[in-house]
Design an enzyme around this catalytic site. Structure first.
Site, mmCIF file in Angstrom:
data_model
loop_
_atom_site.group_PDB
_atom_site.id
_atom_site.type_symbol
_atom_site.label_atom_id
_atom_site.label_comp_id
_atom_site.label_asym_id
_atom_site.label_seq_id
_atom_site.Cartn_x
_atom_site.Cartn_y
_atom_site.Cartn_z
ATOM 1 N N SER A 31 5.191 -64.135 -2.586
ATOM 2 C CA SER A 31 4.575 -65.140 -1.712
ATOM 3 C C SER A 31 5.333 -65.251 -0.402
ATOM 4 O O SER A 31 6.563 -65.245 -0.395
ATOM 5 C CB SER A 31 4.592 -66.518 -2.379
ATOM 6 O OG SER A 31 3.853 -66.493 -3.547
ATOM 7 N N HIS A 62 -9.373 -61.792 -4.401
ATOM 8 C CA HIS A 62 -8.069 -61.209 -4.700
ATOM 9 C C HIS A 62 -7.967 -59.846 -4.033
ATOM 10 O O HIS A 62 -8.772 -58.960 -4.281
ATOM 11 C CB HIS A 62 -7.898 -61.075 -6.210
ATOM 12 C CG HIS A 62 -6.558 -60.550 -6.617
ATOM 13 N ND1 HIS A 62 -5.551 -61.371 -7.083
ATOM 14 C CD2 HIS A 62 -6.050 -59.309 -6.596
ATOM 15 C CE1 HIS A 62 -4.490 -60.646 -7.340
ATOM 16 N NE2 HIS A 62 -4.765 -59.385 -7.066
ATOM 17 N N HIS A 84 -0.693 -60.187 -12.028
ATOM 18 C CA HIS A 84 0.042 -61.150 -12.858
ATOM 19 C C HIS A 84 -0.518 -61.200 -14.285
ATOM 20 O O HIS A 84 -1.723 -61.079 -14.489
ATOM 21 C CB HIS A 84 -0.045 -62.561 -12.268
ATOM 22 C CG HIS A 84 0.661 -62.716 -10.971
ATOM 23 N ND1 HIS A 84 0.010 -62.571 -9.764
ATOM 24 C CD2 HIS A 84 1.954 -62.992 -10.674
ATOM 25 C CE1 HIS A 84 0.894 -62.765 -8.776
ATOM 26 N NE2 HIS A 84 2.072 -63.017 -9.304
ATOM 27 N N TYR A 86 -0.800 -63.833 -16.093
ATOM 28 C CA TYR A 86 -1.671 -65.008 -16.288
ATOM 29 C C TYR A 86 -3.111 -64.768 -15.829
ATOM 30 O O TYR A 86 -4.015 -65.540 -16.142
ATOM 31 C CB TYR A 86 -1.093 -66.264 -15.612
ATOM 32 C CG TYR A 86 -0.930 -66.174 -14.107
ATOM 33 C CD1 TYR A 86 -2.018 -66.182 -13.249
ATOM 34 C CD2 TYR A 86 0.342 -66.092 -13.544
ATOM 35 C CE1 TYR A 86 -1.869 -66.106 -11.881
ATOM 36 C CE2 TYR A 86 0.515 -66.005 -12.170
ATOM 37 C CZ TYR A 86 -0.601 -66.014 -11.339
ATOM 38 O OH TYR A 86 -0.437 -65.920 -9.985
ATOM 39 N N GLU A 87 -3.341 -63.680 -15.096
ATOM 40 C CA GLU A 87 -4.718 -63.380 -14.669
ATOM 41 C C GLU A 87 -5.539 -62.809 -15.827
ATOM 42 O O GLU A 87 -6.761 -62.693 -15.719
ATOM 43 C CB GLU A 87 -4.693 -62.379 -13.518
ATOM 44 C CG GLU A 87 -4.135 -62.977 -12.224
ATOM 45 C CD GLU A 87 -3.954 -61.938 -11.133
ATOM 46 O OE1 GLU A 87 -4.945 -61.570 -10.501
ATOM 47 O OE2 GLU A 87 -2.812 -61.495 -10.926
ATOM 48 N N ALA A 114 8.479 -65.627 -5.312
ATOM 49 C CA ALA A 114 8.732 -67.049 -5.087
ATOM 50 C C ALA A 114 9.128 -67.640 -6.427
ATOM 51 O O ALA A 114 8.662 -67.185 -7.475
ATOM 52 C CB ALA A 114 7.473 -67.721 -4.570
ATOM 53 N N MET A 212 6.724 -66.466 -12.383
ATOM 54 C CA MET A 212 5.690 -65.923 -13.266
ATOM 55 C C MET A 212 5.489 -64.421 -13.076
ATOM 56 O O MET A 212 4.417 -63.887 -13.363
ATOM 57 C CB MET A 212 4.362 -66.657 -13.021
ATOM 58 C CG MET A 212 4.456 -68.170 -13.150
ATOM 59 S SD MET A 212 2.920 -68.963 -12.673
ATOM 60 C CE MET A 212 3.413 -70.691 -12.579
ATOM 61 N N SER A 213 6.515 -63.757 -12.590
ATOM 62 C CA SER A 213 6.377 -62.308 -12.354
ATOM 63 C C SER A 213 7.747 -61.643 -12.517
ATOM 64 O O SER A 213 8.658 -62.203 -13.123
ATOM 65 C CB SER A 213 5.861 -62.058 -10.927
ATOM 66 O OG SER A 213 6.821 -62.481 -9.980
ATOM 67 N N ASN A 236 10.598 -74.255 -4.234
ATOM 68 C CA ASN A 236 10.519 -75.659 -4.671
ATOM 69 C C ASN A 236 11.590 -75.896 -5.720
ATOM 70 O O ASN A 236 12.093 -74.936 -6.308
ATOM 71 C CB ASN A 236 9.135 -75.933 -5.288
ATOM 72 C CG ASN A 236 8.832 -74.968 -6.427
ATOM 73 O OD1 ASN A 236 8.457 -73.815 -6.177
ATOM 74 N ND2 ASN A 236 9.025 -75.399 -7.648
ATOM 75 N N HIS A 248 0.790 -75.637 -5.697
ATOM 76 C CA HIS A 248 0.802 -74.288 -5.130
ATOM 77 C C HIS A 248 0.930 -74.355 -3.604
ATOM 78 O O HIS A 248 1.519 -73.477 -2.984
ATOM 79 C CB HIS A 248 -0.495 -73.562 -5.538
ATOM 80 C CG HIS A 248 -0.542 -72.129 -5.136
ATOM 81 N ND1 HIS A 248 0.493 -71.245 -5.386
ATOM 82 C CD2 HIS A 248 -1.481 -71.411 -4.477
ATOM 83 C CE1 HIS A 248 0.176 -70.055 -4.895
ATOM 84 N NE2 HIS A 248 -1.011 -70.135 -4.339
HETATM 85 N N1 HPA Z 1 7.621 -72.310 -11.545
HETATM 86 C C1 HPA Z 1 7.062 -71.098 -11.796
HETATM 87 N N2 HPA Z 1 6.733 -70.258 -10.838
HETATM 88 C C2 HPA Z 1 6.977 -70.612 -9.570
HETATM 89 C C3 HPA Z 1 7.554 -71.845 -9.235
HETATM 90 C C4 HPA Z 1 7.888 -72.739 -10.284
HETATM 91 O O1 HPA Z 1 8.414 -73.852 -10.078
HETATM 92 N N3 HPA Z 1 7.650 -71.864 -7.884
HETATM 93 C C5 HPA Z 1 7.164 -70.694 -7.418
HETATM 94 N N4 HPA Z 1 6.745 -69.916 -8.433
#
Ligand code: HPA
Length: 279
Positions: A31, A62, A84, A86-87, A114, A212-213, A236, A248
């Site tokens: 990201s 996408h 990903h 989760y997709e 990210a 998540m990757s 974050n 997001h």
């Molecule tokens: N959790 C999971 N995946 C993420 C996060 C998070 O807080 N921030 C960016 N990708």
């Protein structure tokens, strides 16, 4: 030869019919870095859906493609748009692009992403050199018949992120005056962000950032003997550290804000990695 390897071979042949380029370094854009390729010398572009047998997202809008070109004088392949878990893809499908980039010729895999900061000293906008990872909460991409053509059945994972590449990233960040945290990345499946309890658990396990990757990609790359390095952009604070709910939008906003610095660090790292490969 097992059928998964045949699929990979088919993708490779489909790619080779269209593209005559040999990358040395493979870069996966996380990201905020989505437009990184706008600043490089592009030689060719290949949309994922142009590759026969390639997993293509059914999610509307996408976009995913490989970009081939030069970062300064370094021949690279860039993955713009990751796949990903989760997709809904299988783990084998998730790592297929990584395997394909190895077949294309890339020797080093540079992963970016990210993440949410778990470590109490982290702030939104920090960069974290990934020094290790916890991949135990997602299925291994190596489950199933082993692709002997790629690697051994029981590959060693004692140095998933190579120490010499870590040193290169540290040096690049220092010379560019970009503060760099270091830590362990943990991958969860998503797509929901974690609960505060899951973050507490992850911290107790030694994780510093969550996403998540990446970890599954690093496992597949290690299996094939690629050298791997990675930098995470902490977008974050992970769930439960503050009272604020995660969105997001917040993730994207931070990633975009620090993207210019991230791009500098990525470029300088790639140049130094290639210098090391030539000597
Ligand atoms: N959790 C999971 N995946 C993420 C996060 C998070 O807080 N921030 C960016 N990708």
């Amino acid at each position: 030869m097992n059928s998964s390897y045949e699929t990979l071979q088919r993708c490779y042949e489909s790619f080779r019919q269209k593209i005559d380029f040999c990358p040395e370094v493979a870069l996966v854009l996380g990201s905020g870095l989505g437009d990184y390729a706008d600043g490089i010398q592009v030689e060719a572009v290949l949309d994922y859906h142009e590759i026969e047998g390639f997993p293509v997202s059914t999610v509307a809008g996408h976009k995913g493609r490989f970009i081939f070109g030069y970062v300064k004088d370094v021949p690279v392949v860039i993955m713009q748009g990751r796949v990903h878990y989760y997709e809904g893809y299988s783990m084998e499908q998730v790592v297929l692009p990584i395997r394909l980039m190895k077949l294309m010729g890339a020797k080093v895999l540079f992963l970016t992403n990210a993440s949410g900061g778990i470590h109490f000293d982290y702030h939104a906008g920090d960069f974290m050199l990934i020094t290790g990872q916890i991949a135990s909460f997602v299925p291994s991409p190596l489950i199933g018949p082993n692709m002997d053509e790629l690697g051994v059945r029981f590959p060693d994972m004692s140095q998933v992120y190579q120490k010499d590449l870590q040193d290169i990233i540290r040096g690049a960040a220092k010379d560019l005056n970009i503060p760099l945290k270091e830590g362990t990345y943990i991958q969860f499946t998503g797509p929901a962000y974690e609960s505060p309890e899951e973050i507490k658990m992850a911290r107790a396990l030694g994780a510093d950032a969550v996403g998540m990757s990446t970890a599954c990609e690093a496992v597949a790359a290690n299996h094939m003997g690629m050298r791997v390095c990675g930098i995470s952009c902490v977008t974050n604070l992970a769930c439960g550290i503050t009272d604020q709910p995660l969105t997001h939008e917040e993730v994207k906003e931070t990633a975009d804000r620090v993207a210019p610095l991230f791009k500098q660090l990525v470029t300088e790292t790639i140049v130094r990695i290639y210098e090391g490969m030539k000597s």
